[in-house]
Design an enzyme around this catalytic site. Structure first.
Site, PDB file in Angstrom:
ATOM      1  N   CYS A  93      -8.045  -2.631  -3.150  1.00  0.00           N
ATOM      2  CA  CYS A  93      -7.907  -3.868  -3.932  1.00  0.00           C
ATOM      3  C   CYS A  93      -9.214  -4.662  -3.918  1.00  0.00           C
ATOM      4  CB  CYS A  93      -6.762  -4.688  -3.333  1.00  0.00           C
ATOM      5  SG  CYS A  93      -6.626  -6.366  -3.944  1.00  0.00           S
ATOM      6  N   CYS A 130      -8.952  -8.240  -2.801  1.00  0.00           N
ATOM      7  CA  CYS A 130      -8.734  -8.291  -1.347  1.00  0.00           C
ATOM      8  C   CYS A 130     -10.058  -8.166  -0.607  1.00  0.00           C
ATOM      9  CB  CYS A 130      -7.803  -7.164  -0.891  1.00  0.00           C
ATOM     10  SG  CYS A 130      -6.145  -7.246  -1.587  1.00  0.00           S
TER      11      CYS A 130
END
Length: 140
Positions: free
Chosen positions: A66, A69
């Site tokens: 991600c 993230c």
């Protein structure tokens, strides 16, 4: 978790549920430095900290694939440093521990949750900066 005493260099074991507390060295009895994190946690560690912490617990639910993230990681680290001993900051990899994401109904990452006294006090999905993360903890 283990921490070295700055005074005598003895290695002290710190149980997960005591991460937010100040301790003394088992050898020389000098105060141990605060552990600021963020700390990687699995199911057992998460449960121990959330149930045992006397300070709020900020959890970053993330995955390595991600991009948001990965962009949030330095902000989470800065928030952990800024919060110091006033909170415990954990990171839970939802790819390694999908059962945790299912348990908390997490549908998007990064996702942040603040726990206080074992209960969810605040949660938010999406990329945020360190000051916003600190404000979430302060609200709790």
């Amino acid at each position: 978790m283990e921490i070295e005493c700055p005074a005598c260099k003895a290695v002290n074991r710190v149980p997960w549920e005591r991460l937010g507390q100040r301790g003394k060295c088992g050898g020389c009895k000098e105060p141990l430095p605060a552990l600021t994190g963020p700390f990687e946690a699995g199911p057992k560690e998460l449960d121990a900290v959330v149930k045992g912490s006397k300070v709020p617990v900020l959890v970053d639910f993330w995955a390595p694939w991600c991009a948001p993230c990965r962009a949030a990681a330095p902000q989470v680290a800065k928030a952990a440093k800024d919060l110091g001993k006033n909170a415990v900051v954990l990171k839970v990899n939802t790819e390694e521990h999908p059962q945790i994401a299912d348990r908390f109904g997490i549908r998007g990452i990064p996702h942040f949750m603040v726990f206080k006294r074992g209960e969810v006090a605040f949660e938010k999905s999406g990329l945020v900066n360190a000051s916003q993360l600190v404000s979430y903890v302060e609200r709790a």
